[in-house]
Scaffold this motif. Structure first.
Motif, PDB file in Angstrom:
ATOM      1  N   LYS A  21     -18.214 -17.448 -26.202  1.00  0.00           N
ATOM      2  CA  LYS A  21     -17.989 -16.003 -26.312  1.00  0.00           C
ATOM      3  C   LYS A  21     -16.537 -15.647 -26.049  1.00  0.00           C
ATOM      4  O   LYS A  21     -15.949 -14.814 -26.746  1.00  0.00           O
ATOM      5  CB  LYS A  21     -18.909 -15.252 -25.345  1.00  0.00           C
ATOM      6  N   LEU A  22     -15.943 -16.279 -25.042  1.00  0.00           N
ATOM      7  CA  LEU A  22     -14.529 -16.024 -24.760  1.00  0.00           C
ATOM      8  C   LEU A  22     -13.665 -16.443 -25.938  1.00  0.00           C
ATOM      9  O   LEU A  22     -12.724 -15.731 -26.321  1.00  0.00           O
ATOM     10  CB  LEU A  22     -14.092 -16.774 -23.501  1.00  0.00           C
ATOM     11  N   CYS A  23     -13.997 -17.591 -26.526  1.00  0.00           N
ATOM     12  CA  CYS A  23     -13.236 -18.052 -27.689  1.00  0.00           C
ATOM     13  C   CYS A  23     -13.315 -17.056 -28.832  1.00  0.00           C
ATOM     14  O   CYS A  23     -12.315 -16.797 -29.510  1.00  0.00           O
ATOM     15  CB  CYS A  23     -13.752 -19.421 -28.159  1.00  0.00           C
ATOM     16  N   GLU A  24     -14.497 -16.504 -29.051  1.00  0.00           N
ATOM     17  CA  GLU A  24     -14.663 -15.529 -30.126  1.00  0.00           C
ATOM     18  C   GLU A  24     -13.813 -14.287 -29.866  1.00  0.00           C
ATOM     19  O   GLU A  24     -13.187 -13.746 -30.786  1.00  0.00           O
ATOM     20  CB  GLU A  24     -16.136 -15.146 -30.255  1.00  0.00           C
ATOM     21  N   VAL A  25     -13.779 -13.844 -28.610  1.00  0.00           N
ATOM     22  CA  VAL A  25     -12.982 -12.668 -28.250  1.00  0.00           C
ATOM     23  C   VAL A  25     -11.491 -12.962 -28.441  1.00  0.00           C
ATOM     24  O   VAL A  25     -10.750 -12.155 -29.017  1.00  0.00           O
ATOM     25  CB  VAL A  25     -13.266 -12.237 -26.800  1.00  0.00           C
ATOM     26  N   LEU A  26     -11.050 -14.129 -27.956  1.00  0.00           N
ATOM     27  CA  LEU A  26      -9.642 -14.491 -28.093  1.00  0.00           C
ATOM     28  C   LEU A  26      -9.252 -14.642 -29.555  1.00  0.00           C
ATOM     29  O   LEU A  26      -8.193 -14.173 -29.982  1.00  0.00           O
ATOM     30  CB  LEU A  26      -9.355 -15.799 -27.338  1.00  0.00           C
ATOM     31  N   LYS A  27     -10.108 -15.283 -30.326  1.00  0.00           N
ATOM     32  CA  LYS A  27      -9.814 -15.490 -31.744  1.00  0.00           C
ATOM     33  C   LYS A  27      -9.665 -14.158 -32.459  1.00  0.00           C
ATOM     34  O   LYS A  27      -8.697 -13.936 -33.208  1.00  0.00           O
ATOM     35  CB  LYS A  27     -10.923 -16.324 -32.399  1.00  0.00           C
ATOM     36  N   ARG A  28     -10.619 -13.247 -32.220  1.00  0.00           N
ATOM     37  CA  ARG A  28     -10.560 -11.936 -32.871  1.00  0.00           C
ATOM     38  C   ARG A  28      -9.307 -11.164 -32.445  1.00  0.00           C
ATOM     39  O   ARG A  28      -8.586 -10.603 -33.277  1.00  0.00           O
ATOM     40  CB  ARG A  28     -11.817 -11.130 -32.550  1.00  0.00           C
ATOM     41  N   GLY A  29      -9.038 -11.171 -31.150  1.00  0.00           N
ATOM     42  CA  GLY A  29      -7.882 -10.437 -30.656  1.00  0.00           C
ATOM     43  C   GLY A  29      -6.564 -11.014 -31.142  1.00  0.00           C
ATOM     44  O   GLY A  29      -5.652 -10.269 -31.525  1.00  0.00           O
ATOM     45  N   LEU A  30      -6.452 -12.323 -31.154  1.00  0.00           N
ATOM     46  CA  LEU A  30      -5.210 -12.956 -31.610  1.00  0.00           C
ATOM     47  C   LEU A  30      -4.999 -12.754 -33.100  1.00  0.00           C
ATOM     48  O   LEU A  30      -3.877 -12.527 -33.554  1.00  0.00           O
ATOM     49  CB  LEU A  30      -5.223 -14.448 -31.262  1.00  0.00           C
ATOM     50  N   GLU A  31      -6.070 -12.836 -33.873  1.00  0.00           N
ATOM     51  CA  GLU A  31      -5.937 -12.612 -35.313  1.00  0.00           C
ATOM     52  C   GLU A  31      -5.536 -11.169 -35.598  1.00  0.00           C
ATOM     53  O   GLU A  31      -4.767 -10.915 -36.533  1.00  0.00           O
ATOM     54  CB  GLU A  31      -7.247 -12.965 -36.021  1.00  0.00           C
ATOM     55  N   GLU A  32      -6.023 -10.238 -34.797  1.00  0.00           N
ATOM     56  CA  GLU A  32      -5.608  -8.842 -34.968  1.00  0.00           C
ATOM     57  C   GLU A  32      -4.125  -8.658 -34.666  1.00  0.00           C
ATOM     58  O   GLU A  32      -3.505  -7.697 -35.115  1.00  0.00           O
ATOM     59  CB  GLU A  32      -6.444  -7.941 -34.059  1.00  0.00           C
ATOM     60  N   ASN A  33      -3.570  -9.592 -33.899  1.00  0.00           N
ATOM     61  CA  ASN A  33      -2.144  -9.561 -33.588  1.00  0.00           C
ATOM     62  C   ASN A  33      -1.349 -10.539 -34.442  1.00  0.00           C
ATOM     63  O   ASN A  33      -0.250 -10.959 -34.069  1.00  0.00           O
ATOM     64  CB  ASN A  33      -1.934  -9.849 -32.102  1.00  0.00           C
ATOM     65  N   ALA A  34      -1.916 -10.882 -35.590  1.00  0.00           N
ATOM     66  CA  ALA A  34      -1.228 -11.661 -36.633  1.00  0.00           C
ATOM     67  C   ALA A  34      -0.973 -13.119 -36.263  1.00  0.00           C
ATOM     68  O   ALA A  34      -0.023 -13.729 -36.737  1.00  0.00           O
ATOM     69  CB  ALA A  34       0.088 -10.986 -37.026  1.00  0.00           C
ATOM     70  N   TYR A  35      -1.847 -13.692 -35.403  1.00  0.00           N
ATOM     71  CA  TYR A  35      -1.797 -15.127 -35.163  1.00  0.00           C
ATOM     72  C   TYR A  35      -2.916 -15.793 -35.960  1.00  0.00           C
ATOM     73  O   TYR A  35      -3.979 -15.202 -36.150  1.00  0.00           O
ATOM     74  CB  TYR A  35      -1.989 -15.442 -33.679  1.00  0.00           C
ATOM     75  N   ALA A  36      -2.683 -17.019 -36.399  1.00  0.00           N
ATOM     76  CA  ALA A  36      -3.755 -17.832 -36.980  1.00  0.00           C
ATOM     77  C   ALA A  36      -4.332 -18.675 -35.854  1.00  0.00           C
ATOM     78  O   ALA A  36      -3.588 -19.250 -35.058  1.00  0.00           O
ATOM     79  CB  ALA A  36      -3.221 -18.721 -38.095  1.00  0.00           C
ATOM     80  N   VAL A  37      -5.664 -18.751 -35.772  1.00  0.00           N
ATOM     81  CA  VAL A  37      -6.304 -19.344 -34.591  1.00  0.00           C
ATOM     82  C   VAL A  37      -7.365 -20.368 -34.981  1.00  0.00           C
ATOM     83  O   VAL A  37      -8.203 -20.109 -35.846  1.00  0.00           O
ATOM     84  CB  VAL A  37      -6.966 -18.248 -33.722  1.00  0.00           C
ATOM     85  N   ASP A  38      -7.322 -21.529 -34.310  1.00  0.00           N
ATOM     86  CA  ASP A  38      -8.398 -22.510 -34.375  1.00  0.00           C
ATOM     87  C   ASP A  38      -8.999 -22.625 -32.988  1.00  0.00           C
ATOM     88  O   ASP A  38      -8.264 -22.638 -31.989  1.00  0.00           O
ATOM     89  CB  ASP A  38      -7.880 -23.884 -34.818  1.00  0.00           C
ATOM     90  N   CYS A  39     -10.339 -22.692 -32.897  1.00  0.00           N
ATOM     91  CA  CYS A  39     -11.028 -22.811 -31.616  1.00  0.00           C
ATOM     92  C   CYS A  39     -11.871 -24.083 -31.584  1.00  0.00           C
ATOM     93  O   CYS A  39     -12.584 -24.376 -32.554  1.00  0.00           O
ATOM     94  CB  CYS A  39     -11.944 -21.608 -31.375  1.00  0.00           C
ATOM     95  N   VAL A  40     -11.802 -24.819 -30.487  1.00  0.00           N
ATOM     96  CA  VAL A  40     -12.687 -25.960 -30.248  1.00  0.00           C
ATOM     97  C   VAL A  40     -13.215 -25.841 -28.827  1.00  0.00           C
ATOM     98  O   VAL A  40     -12.619 -25.168 -27.980  1.00  0.00           O
ATOM     99  CB  VAL A  40     -11.967 -27.306 -30.460  1.00  0.00           C
TER     100      VAL A  40
END
Length: 224
Positions: A12-31
């Motif tokens: 869940k934390l990864c999903e939140v971080l991924k969404r937030g970072l992508e909204e700030n124009a970062y590309a994100v991979d989560c493992v």
């Protein structure tokens, strides 16, 4: 555009971080486990790694030590619920660049990321410029001939990537890998579509194009 790897077993934390970072124009991979974290960090090029200490398999401290021993110098922010001085010292001594205690404010994470990314940048300035095109990477504002241009998050991501590679030919595959994550299915001609949209916003009259098509290769952002 910056590419971020998040290694944390809290889905869940990864999903939140991924969404937030992508909204700030970062590309994100989560493992979500240590072994995958090492594999991703070794096989792909990331601008920053957000690394939890408590992980299945290899823990964050071991991952950090292993990456540094292999001369992988990607900036690392460690996440942990441990808040003692000794724990923070251990994290920094293994090669981490910063340490953030859970729970944390997302805005603080962004600020720490920006500080690390600036530190590793040849220029400390948050501005990127190519002729009359200027980007402020802190505010994500884009100006063309001193006029503010409104871009979507994906448009901004692609334009910033081109700006950071100014003068070099950037292939469609390179743009794809930096602007979209591994979960994306076939993206067909999406890169071309976004480039066309960016051009229309920067120069509606289609004068001297600053983003040039390199036939059979990709695109190049060049002033001349």
């Amino acid at each position: 555009m910056m590419r971020i790897l998040v290694v944390d077993d809290d889905v869940k934390l990864c999903e939140v971080l991924k969404r937030g970072l992508e909204e700030n124009a970062y590309a994100v991979d989560c493992v979500h486990d240590g072994d995958s974290g090492v594999n991703y960090a070794e096989t792909d090029s990331y601008d920053l790694i957000i690394l939890d200490i408590m992980l299945p398999g290899k823990d964050g401290l071991s991952i950090c030590q292993e990456l540094r021993s292999k001369k992988i110098g990607t900036p690392i922010i460690m996440l942990t619920a441990r808040d003692t001085v000794e724990d923070r010292v251990r994290g920094l001594d293994t090669g981490a660049d910063d340490y953030l205690i859970k729970p944390f404010a997302f805005t603080e994470l962004l600020a720490r990321m920006r500080a690390l990314l600036r530190r590793d940048s040849p220029s400390k300035s948050p501005e990127l410029a190519a002729g009359e095109l200027v980007i402020n990477t802190n505010t994500r504002e884009v100006y063309w001939k001193k006029s503010l241009i409104h871009l979507t998050t994906k448009e901004y991501t692609i334009l910033e990537y081109l700006m950071r590679n100014q003068g070099a030919v950037v292939t469609r595959t390179m743009i794809e890998s930096h602007a979209w994550d591994y979960d994306l299915d076939s993206i067909s001609n999406l890169v071309d579509v976004y480039i066309r949209r960016i051009r229309q916003k920067i120069d509606p009259e289609q004068g001297k194009q600053i983003i040039r098509t390199v036939r059979g290769a990709g695109y190049k952002l060049a002033v001349q």
